[in-house]
Design a protein around this motif. Sequence first.
Motif, PDB file in Angstrom:
ATOM      1  N   ASP B 162       0.665  -1.270  -0.296  1.00  0.00           N
ATOM      2  CA  ASP B 162       0.352   0.122   0.148  1.00  0.00           C
ATOM      3  C   ASP B 162       0.804   1.018  -0.299  1.00  0.00           C
ATOM      4  N   CYS B 163       2.026   1.178   0.702  1.00  0.00           N
ATOM      5  CA  CYS B 163       2.661   2.252   0.537  1.00  0.00           C
ATOM      6  C   CYS B 163       3.712   2.346  -0.479  1.00  0.00           C
ATOM      7  N   GLY B 164       3.977   1.454  -1.565  1.00  0.00           N
ATOM      8  CA  GLY B 164       3.901   1.977  -2.919  1.00  0.00           C
ATOM      9  C   GLY B 164       5.159   0.583  -2.866  1.00  0.00           C
ATOM     10  N   ALA B 165       5.377  -0.365  -1.841  1.00  0.00           N
ATOM     11  CA  ALA B 165       6.304  -0.793  -3.143  1.00  0.00           C
ATOM     12  C   ALA B 165       6.251  -1.548  -3.686  1.00  0.00           C
ATOM     13  N   SER B 166       7.307  -2.648  -4.770  1.00  0.00           N
ATOM     14  CA  SER B 166       7.065  -3.663  -5.459  1.00  0.00           C
ATOM     15  C   SER B 166       6.491  -4.644  -4.909  1.00  0.00           C
ATOM     16  N   PRO B 167       6.077  -5.969  -5.580  1.00  0.00           N
ATOM     17  CA  PRO B 167       6.330  -7.590  -5.005  1.00  0.00           C
ATOM     18  C   PRO B 167       7.482  -7.315  -4.257  1.00  0.00           C
ATOM     19  N   TRP B 168       8.046  -7.296  -5.694  1.00  0.00           N
ATOM     20  CA  TRP B 168      10.198  -7.900  -5.136  1.00  0.00           C
ATOM     21  C   TRP B 168      10.460  -6.756  -4.067  1.00  0.00           C
ATOM     22  N   ASN B 169      10.190  -5.660  -3.856  1.00  0.00           N
ATOM     23  CA  ASN B 169      10.597  -4.632  -2.505  1.00  0.00           C
ATOM     24  C   ASN B 169      10.071  -5.581  -1.462  1.00  0.00           C
ATOM     25  N   ALA B 170       9.045  -6.167  -1.475  1.00  0.00           N
ATOM     26  CA  ALA B 170       7.939  -6.000  -0.354  1.00  0.00           C
ATOM     27  C   ALA B 170       8.081  -7.264   0.033  1.00  0.00           C
ATOM     28  N   PHE B 171       9.003  -7.996  -1.020  1.00  0.00           N
ATOM     29  CA  PHE B 171       8.786  -9.571  -0.282  1.00  0.00           C
ATOM     30  C   PHE B 171      10.507  -9.175   0.172  1.00  0.00           C
ATOM     31  N   ARG B 172      11.629  -8.813  -0.506  1.00  0.00           N
ATOM     32  CA  ARG B 172      12.791  -8.252   0.078  1.00  0.00           C
ATOM     33  C   ARG B 172      12.985  -7.569   1.042  1.00  0.00           C
ATOM     34  N   TYR B 173      12.304  -6.805   1.448  1.00  0.00           N
ATOM     35  CA  TYR B 173      12.096  -5.825   2.555  1.00  0.00           C
ATOM     36  C   TYR B 173      11.635  -6.451   3.875  1.00  0.00           C
ATOM     37  N   VAL B 174      10.182  -7.154   3.704  1.00  0.00           N
ATOM     38  CA  VAL B 174      10.047  -7.299   4.682  1.00  0.00           C
ATOM     39  C   VAL B 174       9.281  -8.527   5.379  1.00  0.00           C
ATOM     40  N   THR B 175       8.547  -9.378   3.894  1.00  0.00           N
ATOM     41  CA  THR B 175       8.549 -10.591   4.305  1.00  0.00           C
ATOM     42  C   THR B 175       9.569 -11.277   4.373  1.00  0.00           C
ATOM     43  N   LEU B 176      10.791 -11.394   3.776  1.00  0.00           N
ATOM     44  CA  LEU B 176      12.386 -11.849   3.683  1.00  0.00           C
ATOM     45  C   LEU B 176      12.810 -12.141   4.741  1.00  0.00           C
ATOM     46  N   PRO B 177      13.212 -10.833   5.356  1.00  0.00           N
ATOM     47  CA  PRO B 177      13.912 -10.508   7.074  1.00  0.00           C
ATOM     48  C   PRO B 177      12.830 -11.534   7.943  1.00  0.00           C
ATOM     49  N   LEU B 178      10.978 -11.291   7.971  1.00  0.00           N
ATOM     50  CA  LEU B 178      10.635 -12.090   8.888  1.00  0.00           C
ATOM     51  C   LEU B 178      11.024 -13.514   8.637  1.00  0.00           C
ATOM     52  N   ILE B 179      10.879 -13.817   7.966  1.00  0.00           N
ATOM     53  CA  ILE B 179      10.260 -15.848   7.092  1.00  0.00           C
ATOM     54  C   ILE B 179      12.035 -15.980   7.338  1.00  0.00           C
ATOM     55  N   MET B 180      12.815 -15.382   7.343  1.00  0.00           N
ATOM     56  CA  MET B 180      14.754 -15.695   7.732  1.00  0.00           C
ATOM     57  C   MET B 180      14.734 -16.939   8.861  1.00  0.00           C
ATOM     58  N   PRO B 181      15.008 -16.402   9.834  1.00  0.00           N
ATOM     59  CA  PRO B 181      15.603 -17.788  10.447  1.00  0.00           C
ATOM     60  C   PRO B 181      14.537 -19.045   9.944  1.00  0.00           C
ATOM     61  N   GLY B 182      13.210 -19.340   9.471  1.00  0.00           N
ATOM     62  CA  GLY B 182      12.588 -20.674   8.903  1.00  0.00           C
ATOM     63  C   GLY B 182      13.570 -21.069   7.334  1.00  0.00           C
ATOM     64  N   VAL B 183      13.889 -19.549   6.952  1.00  0.00           N
ATOM     65  CA  VAL B 183      14.774 -19.758   5.788  1.00  0.00           C
ATOM     66  C   VAL B 183      16.153 -20.574   5.951  1.00  0.00           C
ATOM     67  N   ILE B 184      16.271 -20.176   6.971  1.00  0.00           N
ATOM     68  CA  ILE B 184      17.930 -20.556   7.741  1.00  0.00           C
ATOM     69  C   ILE B 184      17.841 -22.030   7.716  1.00  0.00           C
ATOM     70  N   ALA B 185      17.234 -22.642   8.704  1.00  0.00           N
ATOM     71  CA  ALA B 185      16.310 -23.719   9.375  1.00  0.00           C
ATOM     72  C   ALA B 185      16.290 -24.731   8.138  1.00  0.00           C
ATOM     73  N   GLY B 186      15.466 -23.649   6.837  1.00  0.00           N
ATOM     74  CA  GLY B 186      15.125 -25.434   5.830  1.00  0.00           C
ATOM     75  C   GLY B 186      16.403 -25.442   5.279  1.00  0.00           C
ATOM     76  N   ALA B 187      17.745 -24.383   4.824  1.00  0.00           N
ATOM     77  CA  ALA B 187      18.642 -24.959   4.443  1.00  0.00           C
ATOM     78  C   ALA B 187      19.275 -25.647   5.237  1.00  0.00           C
ATOM     79  N   LEU B 188      19.858 -25.134   6.952  1.00  0.00           N
ATOM     80  CA  LEU B 188      20.630 -26.157   7.681  1.00  0.00           C
ATOM     81  C   LEU B 188      20.443 -27.809   7.035  1.00  0.00           C
ATOM     82  N   MET B 189      18.842 -28.049   7.100  1.00  0.00           N
ATOM     83  CA  MET B 189      17.965 -29.292   6.695  1.00  0.00           C
ATOM     84  C   MET B 189      18.854 -29.744   5.417  1.00  0.00           C
ATOM     85  N   ALA B 190      18.820 -29.101   4.417  1.00  0.00           N
ATOM     86  CA  ALA B 190      18.566 -29.458   2.921  1.00  0.00           C
ATOM     87  C   ALA B 190      20.245 -30.161   3.195  1.00  0.00           C
TER      88      ALA B 190
END
Lengths: 286, 262
Positions: B162-190
């Motif tokens: 809503d504040c004008g972030a592109s879908p990629w920027n919204a993912f890169r700067y909001v979603t990704l930092p929030l899910i980072m622990p899950g991403v790192i844990a997934g990488a270690l599991m893999a």
Amino acid sequence: MVSGPPLAFLLVFFAAPTLIMVLASFRSPGEFGGLAPLVDASGRIDLNVDGYARLVTEPVFAQVFVKSAGYAALTTLVCLLLGYPLATLIARSAKKHRDLLLLLVILPFWSNFLIRIYAWMIILGPNAALARLVNRALAAFGADPVPLLFSAFAVLVCLVYVSLPFMVLPLYANLEKHDRTLLDAAQDLGANAWQRFWRITFPLSLPGVYAGAALVFIPALGVFAIPDILGGPDDTLIGNLIKQQFLETRDWPFGSVLSIVLTAAALALAGGATWVARRSGGASRA
Amino acid sequence: MRKSDPWLRASALVAYAFLYVPLAIVVVYSFNDSRLNAEWVGFTLDWYRKLAGDGAMIAAAGNSLVIGISASVVSTVLGTMAGVAMHRYRLRVLPLLILAPIAIPEILTGVSLLIFFVMLNVTLGLVSVAIAHITFCIGFVAIVVRARLAGMDETLTEAARDCGASPWNAFRYVTLPLIMPGVIAGALMAFTLSIDDFVITFFTAGAGTITLPLQIYSMIKISVTPEVNAVSTLLMLLTLVLIIAAARISPTLLRSTQESTS
């Protein structure tokens, strides 16, 4: 679309190979292993059901399937008997201990599969304490010594060993949700511990039992490393047969036939377990 | 809390002993001054010394490392995308393709990829093994990431948009930092799954490429030797460290692996 790349990867490297295997099961084995050309010298397309016919006409293959199902069923039963008390204990322990107790069940699953098989090679080995103890006891009764390693016993023990976490987890997930007041009510109405278990806890836990049984039975059905390493000459299971077709006999079409029948059996069982679990879950809620 | 029955405690103790005694024996005998793996003789580090000088084993460990790193990087990227997609949209095909390689017996994934690679004239080796590992690692990463997203406030991403972030920027700067622990844990599991895999590797590695589990397999097919105990102990230690790290980074890991199996 964000689902594009993973979808494309899995379509190419999972769905396509699976379809190719289905196609390979209708083709002829090549002269030097692998597959014969799809279109032969006279221009005919070479597709046949010889592999499937062989499965029906040569009883040895049906016997291997039955034997594999037997090993898998026995493994499932023993896992249920060992896993049920464990899952019950974890579900009943204080909340702060549960995660640790659960982690202790999961951890062995994360250790290398071969190491877990190798551990049983040591324990059941002819010079180890267990084999000597068993054979001394047998000698006392005048019986001949038996080898523990390279036997059906070794295969089954190891199958139970690697499968146990898969029985405990779904059982725990189910048991943890049970309403304790039901048991209190039953006790107030005069039901003894045995009746409380068989008439309340066990029927309510059936969805967990079915899920655990499917998770143990299906991988056990297709196992090849355990009988390959710990089994004797009579412990050839479907997995070993498939490995033979691909790496030794090099009859890929027949190997594909065996793989597809195994996949079909696994999918049917998984589907069946989901269906039964849903039905019994619905019945217990009613 | 009511007291557990003594028989319940006893049988649970038996089950835990059954799970851990075999692994403990492998570790203890790796320090045993005897070839036989049959009884305790005395303490030694000889088997670890022998391991350090075993060229074939070290080469195999190197291969496992290369495959593990490449498989975990690719499967983390693809698995994160799949996890996000499965969380946001009601998909039918993707969840099926994600879970199928985990659900069917491993040998089937192995042999179907063997046929596939040979038909396409792909030389079996590091690349074919890495691809095979990615197919089953994607699912584990996706499950962990989706579990992390389920516990997250999705309105944050919407606010960014809503504040004008592109879908990629919204993912890169909001979603990704929030899910980072899950991403790192997934990488270690893999990475752990890749390093440990035997069955699928066995079919897709071809004759020339040996990984750590393949090397262990060829050794124990010949005989029992404490050198295998030593390498097993080190491998278990590595797995333990990685899994504990993953569980610390993402406490939902335990719950999500549990949900995926129930």
